[in-house]
Design an enzyme around this catalytic site. Structure first.
Site, mmCIF file in Angstrom:
data_model
loop_
_atom_site.group_PDB
_atom_site.id
_atom_site.type_symbol
_atom_site.label_atom_id
_atom_site.label_comp_id
_atom_site.label_asym_id
_atom_site.label_seq_id
_atom_site.Cartn_x
_atom_site.Cartn_y
_atom_site.Cartn_z
ATOM 1 C CB ALA A 39 98.370 76.283 73.384
ATOM 2 C CB THR A 40 99.163 71.544 70.483
ATOM 3 O OG1 THR A 40 99.644 71.074 71.717
ATOM 4 C CG2 THR A 40 100.256 72.145 69.668
ATOM 5 C CB THR A 41 95.413 69.077 70.047
ATOM 6 O OG1 THR A 41 96.594 68.873 69.285
ATOM 7 C CG2 THR A 41 94.328 68.195 69.482
ATOM 8 C CG ASP A 56 96.951 68.987 74.625
ATOM 9 O OD1 ASP A 56 96.475 69.945 73.984
ATOM 10 O OD2 ASP A 56 98.173 68.806 74.729
#
Lengths: 255, 221
Positions: A39-41, A56
């Site tokens: 998972a990112t940001t 996001d």
């Protein structure tokens, strides 16, 4: 049923209870690193009376998109938020375990932990995962909250060892974080309203999505927008998707 | 050497039961009642921080009569039990029936083989979508488990109180404020010595949370 085995002084810890009575329910590491979703940001940004946290919705496995609807930001309790990046399975487990830990304490003791107490508790949970982190299975959260009934907001970031760092005004984690942080830094203002802070957080995610393949931008075609939570002295609220869609449209109109 | 005095098993159990009953009878009664707005619980309590009513899980609350240290241990065991189940399965899988069974097992074992029986009586309530779906359980010191419909009275002279409350409250669940007023009149509690809590029927809509339990301020009502 009534266990005398809980370590003294940690009677109100759900994690201590699990470790002693149900170790099988604790997040477990595997022998080697499998194909895993990441998972990112996530962004956290303070404003005059609280903090906005946004994430996001994308999870990736290698260069493939594993999910476009992942939730990475959660209400940890009535007055705090946790956002998670890194290995998705661990990250979500960590957030879920932390939320139960806080509620468990609150029910047993009849009072909430202090904001810094909550942040320290999260440190310990991350440190427990150190063996996983050394295998490349790390999940690192960002934590933000407000002391109930006040404007005293705090943001904490962490490293894989459980090291805890209090951030001044903003923080971002995940692969798109360098780009998001630049935007947060540029748009942060001590007098910002809640709406301005939400706009700045959305702008930061849009900028991260433009530069980082792991981060998704807003997707009006499929009606998918970042998840945005706000915490103030009055408590946690989730911003409705329709409101975010409107604000994103406004932002993109100006760009 | 003197031989040990013989006590028949019947006599032994009766003695233990009498001992536990005497302890419980000294406690102030706790009342749970279904209302239109949710399940209200009420008791006489002079302390502001030592509670006899508590949140256990999302839709489940708890009340007790008897020895504080004993029922406090049971309250904590209940929170550990439900939090563990909810974490291992799903929040919706935690039910008052499961919790009441756990208490019945624990108290039953303690009554038979503990050094002394627990001098406590426990009430467990789970609020449903409608008053008909509400669940009220009473767990006795010996592990006896009873289900009640709409009204649960623990401790004190409970049979007399229940009859009086049944007559005054009627068969249908009433409005929250009326129900509280009636219970308080029957128990004779004062503004400063009452502990009052409610399980909201729909906490998600009213307050945006899965936790139905909240304490009520008697002076604000």
């Amino acid at each position: 049923m009534i266990s005398p085995n809980t370590p003294l002084g940690m009677d109100a810890s759900f994690v201590a209870h699990l470790q002693h009575q149900h170790p099988d329910l604790m997040p477990q590491a595997t022998g080697e690193r499998p194909d895993i979703a990441e998972a990112t940001t996530i962004t956290a940004l303070s404003f005059a009376t609280g903090v906005v946290m946004a994430g996001d919705r994308r999870a990736t496995v290698g260069n493939r998109i594993a999910s476009s609807t992942m939730e990475k930001v959660f209400a940890a309790d009535s007055h705090s938020l946790i956002g998670v990046a890194g290995v998705a399975g661990f990250a979500v487990d960590l957030a879920r375990l932390f939320a139960v830990e806080l509620e468990h304490y609150e029910k047993l003791e009849g009072t909430q932990l202090s904001l810094t107490g909550k942040a320290n508790r999260l440190s310990t949970l991350i440190r427990n995962q150190l063996p996983h982190a050394l295998q490349g299975l790390s999940a690192v959260p960002v934590f933000a909250g407000v002391t109930p009934g006040t404007d005293d907001a705090k943001i904490f970031s962490y490293d894989a060892l459980g090291g805890r760092f209090e951030e001044r005004h903003w923080s971002s984690i995940g692969s798109g974080s360098p780009y998001a942080a630049t935007t947060l830094k540029r748009l942060w203002s001590a007098e910002a309203s809640q709406e301005q802070a939400i706009d700045a957080s959305l702008q930061a995610l849009i900028d991260a999505a433009e530069a980082d393949a792991g981060t998704a931008g807003p997707d009006p075609r499929r009606d998918l927008y970042p998840l945005v939570y706000v915490v103030t002295g009055a408590g946690v609220t989730q911003v409705e998707q329709a409101v975010i869609a409107e604000r994103v449209a406004g932002l993109e109109g100006h760009n | 050497m003197q031989p040990p005095i013989y006590v028949s098993p019947q006599q032994h159990m009766e003695d233990r039961a009498d001992f536990a009953r005497a302890g419980i009878r000294r406690g102030q009664p706790v009342v749970f009642a279904s209302t239109v707005e949710g399940i209200v619980s009420l008791t006489h309590n002079a302390s502001k921080s030592l509670f006899k009513l508590s949140e256990i899980y999302d839709r489940i609350s708890w009340g007790a009569v008897g020895r504080y240290n004993e029922f406090e241990a049971l309250r904590q065991a209940g929170i550990r039990y439900t939090d563990t189940r909810g974490y291992a399965y799903e929040r919706i899988d935690v039910t008052a029936r499961g919790l009441a069974n756990m208490y019945a097992q624990t108290l039953g074992e303690l009554f038979l083989s503990g050094a002394k029986p627990f001098e406590v009586e426990i009430g467990v309530a789970e609020v449903g979508q409608t008053p008909a779906a509400d669940r009220l359980y009473q767990i006795g010191f010996d592990g006896t488990l009873l289900e009640h419909d709409g009204l649960l009275v623990l401790g004190g002279n409970e049979q007399e109180l229940r009859q009086q409350l049944e007559a005054e409250l009627g068969d249908e669940p009433g409005e929250l404020t009326d129900t509280i007023a009636t219970i308080r009149r029957v128990l004779g509690t004062t503004d400063t010595h009452v502990e009052l809590a409610l399980l909201d029927r729909d906490p998600q809509t009213i307050r945006g949370t899965h936790r139905a339990f909240r304490r009520l301020d008697p002076q604000a009502l």
